[in-house]
Motif scaffolding. Sequence first.
Motif, mmCIF file in Angstrom:
data_model
loop_
_atom_site.group_PDB
_atom_site.id
_atom_site.type_symbol
_atom_site.label_atom_id
_atom_site.label_comp_id
_atom_site.label_asym_id
_atom_site.label_seq_id
_atom_site.Cartn_x
_atom_site.Cartn_y
_atom_site.Cartn_z
ATOM 1 N N ALA A 1 0.824 -1.210 0.000
ATOM 2 C CA ALA A 1 0.000 0.000 0.000
ATOM 3 C C ALA A 1 0.861 1.265 0.000
ATOM 4 O O ALA A 1 0.432 2.304 -0.489
ATOM 5 C CB ALA A 1 -0.921 -0.005 1.211
ATOM 6 N N THR A 2 2.061 1.177 0.540
ATOM 7 C CA THR A 2 2.904 2.363 0.675
ATOM 8 C C THR A 2 4.171 2.222 -0.147
ATOM 9 O O THR A 2 5.041 1.420 0.161
ATOM 10 C CB THR A 2 3.299 2.569 2.152
ATOM 11 O OG1 THR A 2 2.143 2.468 2.961
ATOM 12 C CG2 THR A 2 3.940 3.925 2.355
ATOM 13 N N ARG A 3 4.260 3.005 -1.193
ATOM 14 C CA ARG A 3 5.438 3.023 -2.056
ATOM 15 C C ARG A 3 6.246 4.253 -1.684
ATOM 16 O O ARG A 3 5.713 5.355 -1.582
ATOM 17 C CB ARG A 3 4.992 3.117 -3.516
ATOM 18 C CG ARG A 3 6.106 3.268 -4.515
ATOM 19 C CD ARG A 3 5.484 3.532 -5.901
ATOM 20 N NE ARG A 3 6.458 3.625 -6.939
ATOM 21 C CZ ARG A 3 7.073 4.751 -7.312
ATOM 22 N NH1 ARG A 3 6.810 5.882 -6.696
ATOM 23 N NH2 ARG A 3 7.949 4.750 -8.273
ATOM 24 N N VAL A 4 7.548 4.084 -1.453
ATOM 25 C CA VAL A 4 8.415 5.204 -1.114
ATOM 26 C C VAL A 4 8.680 6.014 -2.383
ATOM 27 O O VAL A 4 9.042 5.441 -3.423
ATOM 28 C CB VAL A 4 9.738 4.712 -0.495
ATOM 29 C CG1 VAL A 4 10.673 5.873 -0.222
ATOM 30 C CG2 VAL A 4 9.467 3.913 0.773
ATOM 31 N N THR A 5 8.477 7.310 -2.304
ATOM 32 C CA THR A 5 8.760 8.184 -3.445
ATOM 33 C C THR A 5 10.257 8.470 -3.490
ATOM 34 O O THR A 5 10.827 8.918 -2.490
ATOM 35 C CB THR A 5 7.976 9.509 -3.318
ATOM 36 O OG1 THR A 5 6.581 9.195 -3.248
ATOM 37 C CG2 THR A 5 8.253 10.421 -4.497
ATOM 38 N N PRO A 6 10.896 8.196 -4.638
ATOM 39 C CA PRO A 6 12.340 8.423 -4.696
ATOM 40 C C PRO A 6 12.689 9.910 -4.690
ATOM 41 O O PRO A 6 11.988 10.725 -5.281
ATOM 42 C CB PRO A 6 12.757 7.773 -6.018
ATOM 43 C CG PRO A 6 11.514 7.645 -6.821
ATOM 44 C CD PRO A 6 10.358 7.624 -5.860
#
Length: 165
Positions: free
Chosen positions: A4-9
Amino acid sequence: MPPATRVTPAPGQESVWDYPRPPRVERSDEEVVVVLGGEVIARTRSGLRVLETSHPPAYYLPYASFVDGALVPVGGTTYCEFKGTASYFDVVGGGRRVARAGWTYRQPSPGYEPILEHVAVMPGLMDRCTVDGEVVEPQAGGFYGGWITSRVVGPFKGGPGTVGW
């Protein structure tokens, strides 16, 4: 199902969620160093990165980058749906021998020919692996051979609760 939580680069970083499936192979001129038993057993600026959705890069190093005797072929194989059949090595350095800690594809599947004559190692089983001087964090789980550096963000497959990713 992805997390559900993708880290934004941040600038200069890559998200493993932007990597393709099937995986992509790309050349790397980063200095990759592998240390085992207190000895440098491999060093190269001619590695390959295999990039697959949800996984930190796996680094494949040319056979020639390993010191003599560092790779001892052993029995047994596994199969990757993309790259084909993997063969294994015990990795040796500084008086240590780590069972099945390296692998290669002697006849890679079509599209993965660049990894021929290259070997990947499990960074978590080595004393230390570095990329351009940065110490690598191994991918969780003990099955995958991903190398986590500050260049990549996740979350990464391999830890508890990630089987379905």
